[in-house]
Design a protein around this motif. Sequence first.
Motif, PDB file in Angstrom:
ATOM      1  N   PHE A   1      29.976  32.808  39.483  1.00 25.10           N
ATOM      2  CA  PHE A   1      31.169  31.755  39.245  1.00 25.10           C
ATOM      3  C   PHE A   1      32.320  32.182  39.320  1.00 25.10           C
ATOM      4  N   ILE A   2      32.938  33.254  39.297  1.00 27.82           N
ATOM      5  CA  ILE A   2      34.453  34.018  38.897  1.00 27.82           C
ATOM      6  C   ILE A   2      34.692  33.809  40.752  1.00 27.82           C
TER       7      ILE A   2
ATOM      8  N   ALA B   1      34.719  30.762  42.740  1.00 29.42           N
ATOM      9  CA  ALA B   1      35.533  29.409  42.154  1.00 29.42           C
ATOM     10  C   ALA B   1      36.506  30.194  42.960  1.00 29.42           C
ATOM     11  N   ALA B   2      36.934  31.634  42.792  1.00 30.72           N
ATOM     12  CA  ALA B   2      37.943  32.197  43.611  1.00 30.72           C
ATOM     13  C   ALA B   2      38.296  31.862  45.334  1.00 30.72           C
ATOM     14  N   ALA B   3      37.037  32.125  45.615  1.00 27.55           N
ATOM     15  CA  ALA B   3      36.993  32.322  47.302  1.00 27.55           C
ATOM     16  C   ALA B   3      37.137  30.759  47.600  1.00 27.55           C
ATOM     17  N   ASP B   4      36.139  29.660  47.555  1.00 23.73           N
ATOM     18  CA  ASP B   4      37.124  28.377  47.188  1.00 23.73           C
ATOM     19  C   ASP B   4      38.117  28.253  46.844  1.00 23.73           C
ATOM     20  N   LEU B   5      39.064  28.809  46.216  1.00 19.90           N
ATOM     21  CA  LEU B   5      40.503  28.321  45.583  1.00 19.90           C
ATOM     22  C   LEU B   5      41.356  29.021  46.613  1.00 19.90           C
TER      23      LEU B   5
ATOM     24  N   PRO C   1      35.118  34.631  51.795  1.00 19.70           N
ATOM     25  CA  PRO C   1      34.025  33.186  51.331  1.00 19.70           C
ATOM     26  C   PRO C   1      32.173  34.202  51.324  1.00 19.70           C
ATOM     27  N   LEU C   2      33.054  35.031  52.635  1.00 17.87           N
ATOM     28  CA  LEU C   2      31.143  36.253  52.405  1.00 17.87           C
ATOM     29  C   LEU C   2      31.108  36.941  51.926  1.00 17.87           C
ATOM     30  N   LEU C   3      31.865  37.267  50.757  1.00 17.00           N
ATOM     31  CA  LEU C   3      31.364  37.763  49.991  1.00 17.00           C
ATOM     32  C   LEU C   3      30.559  37.284  49.009  1.00 17.00           C
ATOM     33  N   GLY C   4      30.984  36.248  48.403  1.00 16.22           N
ATOM     34  CA  GLY C   4      30.493  35.299  47.379  1.00 16.22           C
ATOM     35  C   GLY C   4      28.774  34.750  47.958  1.00 16.22           C
ATOM     36  N   ARG C   5      28.794  34.415  49.202  1.00 21.86           N
ATOM     37  CA  ARG C   5      27.846  34.291  49.877  1.00 21.86           C
ATOM     38  C   ARG C   5      27.110  34.682  50.637  1.00 21.86           C
TER      39      ARG C   5
END
Lengths: 97, 231
Positions: free
Chosen positions: B98-99, B102-106, B143-147
């Motif tokens: 989650f962190i 959310a951080a990537a989007d922000l 964002p690639l790191l998260g998804r």
Amino acid sequence: MYWITVLVVAVMVLSALAVLLLPNLLAAVAASSVVSLALSVVFVIVRAPDVAMTEAAVGAGLSGVILVLALRRLGLWGLGDDNRPQPERFSGTGDDA
Amino acid sequence: MRNFTSLLFAGGLGFFLLVLAADLPLGAPPMLAGQGVLAEGAAATGAANLVTAVVLAYRGIDTLGELSILFAAAAGVGLVLGRARRRPDAEADPEGGFILLAAADLLFPLLVIVGLYIVLHGHLTPGGGFQGGVVLAAAFFLPLLGRPRNALDHAVIGWIEGLAGAVFVGIGLWALAARGEFLAPLLGKGTLGALFSAGTLPLLYIAVGLKVGAEIAGLMSTLQETEAAGS
């Protein structure tokens, strides 16, 4: 300002030693980024903000990311590896390998 | 034996470098070209940031060389690694927590704004195409790191990279036709310190920023798309 410089350079030397001595490769990459980050502070102190920005972006950020991705590609570190035992670090002699 | 050879090699190299360093006349004679640039650079190019004046106006062809080096590095990584070379049975990386998500989007919009600001104000404040380009690349890589399943479109990246490089060389050729010197500054200098000033230097830095950003984002996402060893 003199003592700030001495402190930052001491951080640089200690992190550079940590890169060599840390058994965890991911931590070693993080320590090498700290060297670059401290170096960028030195560049700010000697009034070279352009170089400091480049050092912070490329030295601390980009090369750290590329080193971590290389570790992942080589199988020396993986996502969800935190509970697994770390692979033996390369000892440098080459005789026992 | 091997350790001893390494020690001998390192010692010999160190000795060689020390001998060279002892003979180098460091600091003497003083660099007179620097004084000239400091005295006249701002007036001659219209750039408030003298580093930009040197990088793009006085040493523009060196900057073109740096761009070529980056291009060669990104092309090499793309040739050796990447999605096309991925084993079909390799596992995909899991989604971030989650962190990270959310951080990537922000951080994405903030990083884009900071990167564009650094690129556009390269002729006024410290920073420029290279620094801002790396920040832009980080914005698109985060964002690639998260998804990990969403990949960057490498065709789009290739087009941005190629067009930006063509714009840089095109402005240089335009200067060659108009003034007889490759990459000589063109257009009005404007008021020193205004956003629209320094002639073609901001245009060149926008091209550099887009090219560096596209190249480094492509390079990092290529590295990220390869399968991890052993998975």
